[in-house]
Design a protein around this motif. Structure first.
Motif, mmCIF file in Angstrom:
data_model
loop_
_atom_site.group_PDB
_atom_site.id
_atom_site.type_symbol
_atom_site.label_atom_id
_atom_site.label_comp_id
_atom_site.label_asym_id
_atom_site.label_seq_id
_atom_site.Cartn_x
_atom_site.Cartn_y
_atom_site.Cartn_z
ATOM 1 N N ASN B 283 40.070 40.013 36.926
ATOM 2 C CA ASN B 283 41.571 40.202 36.989
ATOM 3 C C ASN B 283 41.152 41.380 38.408
ATOM 4 O OD1 ASN B 283 42.810 38.965 35.580
ATOM 5 N ND2 ASN B 283 42.507 40.245 34.099
ATOM 6 N N ALA B 284 40.611 41.632 39.323
ATOM 7 C CA ALA B 284 39.823 42.397 40.044
ATOM 8 C C ALA B 284 40.993 41.776 41.121
ATOM 9 C CB ALA B 284 38.815 42.670 40.634
ATOM 10 N N GLN B 285 41.442 43.312 42.387
ATOM 11 C CA GLN B 285 42.470 43.160 43.365
ATOM 12 C C GLN B 285 41.769 42.079 44.180
ATOM 13 O OE1 GLN B 285 43.699 46.597 44.044
ATOM 14 N NE2 GLN B 285 45.499 46.901 43.233
ATOM 15 N N ILE B 286 40.561 42.052 44.017
ATOM 16 C CA ILE B 286 40.394 41.778 46.318
ATOM 17 C C ILE B 286 40.611 39.963 45.819
ATOM 18 C CG2 ILE B 286 37.302 41.286 44.729
ATOM 19 C CD1 ILE B 286 37.915 42.612 48.456
ATOM 20 N N PHE B 287 39.636 39.522 43.928
ATOM 21 C CA PHE B 287 40.424 38.502 43.961
ATOM 22 C C PHE B 287 41.075 37.512 45.028
ATOM 23 C CE2 PHE B 287 37.118 38.136 40.376
ATOM 24 C CZ PHE B 287 35.842 38.390 42.008
#
Ligand SMILES: Cc1cc2nc3c(=O)[nH]c(=O)nc-3n(C[C@H](O)[C@H](O)[C@H](O)COP(=O)(O)OP(=O)(O)OC[C@H]3O[C@@H](n4cnc5c(N)ncnc54)[C@H](O)[C@@H]3O)c2cc1C
Ligand SMILES: Nc1ncnc2c1ncn2[C@@H]1O[C@H](COP(=O)(O)O)[C@@H](O)[C@H]1O
Lengths: 268, 314
Positions: B283-287
């Motif tokens: 769920n990291a925003q970078i994705f």
């Protein structure tokens, strides 16, 4: 001896939330906070005071902005500023940096009149919404103070009539000496801003805080605001979000798969 | 339109300088382009400027003894000399400081971080960490505009004559700071972060073993970058920080590991052409902005990637 420090603080929309433009092409500030980059000059001012009690440092926070901007000076008082001024005037709406800096410079002079002079103006390196980094040099120009931008460390100079600073340029680190009066902008490398504790929050309520109008400062209202702006925003368009691409789960081969992707995209 | 380009203390052209010179040549559209350097000894620079249609190179005779004050006076003198109505420069603190001071002195518009400037001086810029694109128009006869790096394609120098170097003499009075020492950063054998075709970035997730990121960078011929968390931890120099309070990069390939993708970090990398991210949190925003995302442990993925790259090279 006493040293008077002014810290200009800006009220900005919270970067953690969705930031938007309003119909009049100004940034919506309904969900706003003290610009995080303005905590660093405040901390620097507090550290100077604590390092030299005999210097009798007074720290005054100043903000230019609409009614809600009082939130910025409130936070500054909680962190440890001694007093605050909030320049709030309908005529300021839509000001560009020239207008904002004119009002701020007048407010700093006002502080000087009340406190017997201003020795040092410590600003953030940039506001987190406008990100222009132009207000500090504009203040130096208007006040005829020395200017040092992007200071990475802030310490007293010898004799305490100035500061010893370092700053990073594109390919070097400079050491800099500046005598008061000066405008110094401070980066987020300079220190670790403190969190106000309960006692500090309660103490802040008793500190002097005043609202000033342009008339109080002797600033001609026709020289600020949207109509006087030298740079006029014509349009603001939300950027189409960048589409997310492929996402793989590592099942033991992801490094090899990634190498293949890079080769396929001709990125090697 | 006559355009003045302020290159700061440049003695040899870097890519942001070439980008600004290319833009100046385009918007001048027949008017003259004058260039100012704040560094004395400009003969080498004049050679390099041949091909950018520069009419004259203005340069001081001596180095400034102070910070900002003499530099501002120099730009003011160059402005009078050039008859420019548009002053352009790379988005560097030394340039912005002079522009802002003169904007006050001449009641002129200042617009920073432009990604484009039209012939009618309409400026396009990206604001709120890239969330919006705005257009801004100067309403004054004179305007100062700084240009973001990697926004304009640098044109090739086209033959052309080296401009004459004209010495500028100024004396500035007023309060100023003095530089008491300069420590030049040791030159790295890796490409420059702002100019590299490939940038490899490590974040907090990398931990003490930051050399893993460096090893991958070297395998890719890349520059090394870091998130602020990695810089704060002391694993990388501040000059490697990518983001709002670091540098802005826009490479062909941006590959990061152990970076969550906070808004302040994205502000400095989201215009990269291809974004690759390795993170163990799906769920990291970078994705949200990655073209290719690997959900996994970087301590497994990166060594395997390095190995696979070596094998491909044979
Ligand atoms: C005013 C201001 C300015 C700022 N300017 C900048 C700036 O210029 N640049 C910048 O980068 N930040 C900046 N920040 C900080 C920013 O908000 C974030 O705190 C920072 O970017 C977080 O860095 P990070 O992604 O490395 O760390 P974290 O957010 O802690 O993320 C670490 C990531 O690593 C992953 N991870 C951990 N272990 C592993 C593993 N073994 N394998 C794979 N993944 C793993 C985790 O899942 C996590 O997503 C700024 C903040 C403020 C308030
Ligand atoms: N409206 C404002 N009120 C008070 N201080 C401000 C204001 N705008 C800018 N500043 C100060 O100037 C610094 C640089 O802002 P900017 O030039 O907008 O990037 C900020 O970090 C603040 O210290």
């Amino acid at each position: 001896m006493s040293v008077n420090i002014v810290v200009p603080v800006k009220y900005v929309p919270d970067a953690q939330k969705q930031r938007t433009f309003r119909e009049d092409l100004t940034v919506d500030r309904s969900d706003a906070i003290l610009s995080e980059l303005d905590e660093y000059p405040l901390e620097a001012a507090l550290a100077l005071r604590e390092a030299a009690p005999e210097a009798e440092v007074t720290i005054v926070a100043v903000t230019v902005g609409p009614a809600a901007a009082s939130g910025a000076v409130k936070k500054a008082l909680q962190m440890g500023a001694d007093a605050a001024f909030h320049v709030d005037d309908a005529a300021l709406a839509g000001s560009d940096a020239l207008g904002t800096s004119a009002a701020l410079a007048a407010a700093i002079q006002h502080v000087g009149e009340e406190h017997g002079g201003v020795d040092l103006v410590l600003t953030g390196m940039a506001s987190t919404d406008g990100e222009m980094s132009v207000v500090p040099p504009m203040l130096a120009e208007r006040l005829d103070f020395a200017l040092v931008t992007r200071a990475g460390t802030v310490e007293w100079g010898e004799e305490r009539n100035g500061l010893a600073l370092t700053r990073a340029t594109a390919d070097a680190t400079q050491t800099v000496a500046v005598a008061f009066p000066a405008v110094v902008s401070v980066t987020d490398q300079a220190n670790e801003p403190r969190y106000p504790n309960f006692k500090a929050i309660m103490a802040a309520k008793k500190k002097p805080s005043a609202v000033l109008t342009l008339a109080d400062l002797g600033v001609d209202a026709s020289t600020v605001g949207r109509d006087a702006a030298a740079a006029s925003v014509q349009s603001a368009t939300p950027r189409p979000p960048r589409a997310a691409g492929v996402k793989i789960q590592d099942e033991g081969e992801a490094g090899i798969q990634l190498a293949a992707y890079l080769a396929e995209q001709r990125l090697l | 339109m006559n355009v003045l380009v302020d290159l700061g203390h440049t003695t040899a052209l870097r890519s942001p300088d070439r980008e600004v010179l290319t833009l100046a040549r385009t918007v001048a559209a027949g008017g003259t382009v004058s260039v100012l350097t704040h560094a004395p000894d400009a003969a080498g620079l004049a050679e390099e400027l041949g091909g950018f249609d520069v009419a004259v190179l203005l340069a001081p005779q001596d180095a400034a003894p102070d910070l900002s004050l003499t530099d501002t006076a120099l730009l003011d003198a160059a402005l009078a000399e050039s008859g420019a109505t548009l002053v352009l420069g790379p988005n560097a603190a030394e340039v912005t400081d002079c522009f802002a001071r003169l904007a006050v002195r001449h009641s002129a518009a200042i617009i920073t971080d432009a990604v484009g400037v039209d012939a009618d001086r309409t400026v396009t810029k990206s604001v709120l960490a890239g969330g919006y694109t705005t257009t801004v128009e100067p309403t004054t006869e004179l305007a100062f505009v700084t240009v973001a790096p990697n926004a304009v394609a640098a044109g090739e120098a086209q033959g052309g004559q080296a401009p004459d170097v004209k010495p500028l003499a100024v004396s500035a009075s007023g309060a100023a700071a003095t530089v008491t020492g300069t420590q030049v950063a040791p030159a790295s054998s890796r490409p420059k972060l702002t100019e590299a075709r490939v940038v490899v970035v490590g974040g907090r997730g990398v931990g003490e073993n930051f050399s893993l990121v460096e090893e991958l960078a070297d395998e890719l011929g890349a520059a090394v970058g870091a998130s602020r968390a990695a810089v704060d931890a002391g694993w990388a120099e501040h000059s490697a920080q990518v983001g709002q309070t670091g540098v802005t990069v826009s490479p062909q390939l941006y590959l990061c590991a152990g970076v969550s993708g906070a808004i302040q970090h994205r502000a400095g990398m989201q215009t990269s052409q291809t974004i690759v991210a390795v993170n163990k949190d799906e769920n990291a925003q970078i994705f949200d902005i990655a073209d290719y995302g690997v959900v996994g442990d970087l301590n497994k993925v990166l060594p395997q990637l390095i190995e696979a790259l070596r094998e491909r090279k044979g």
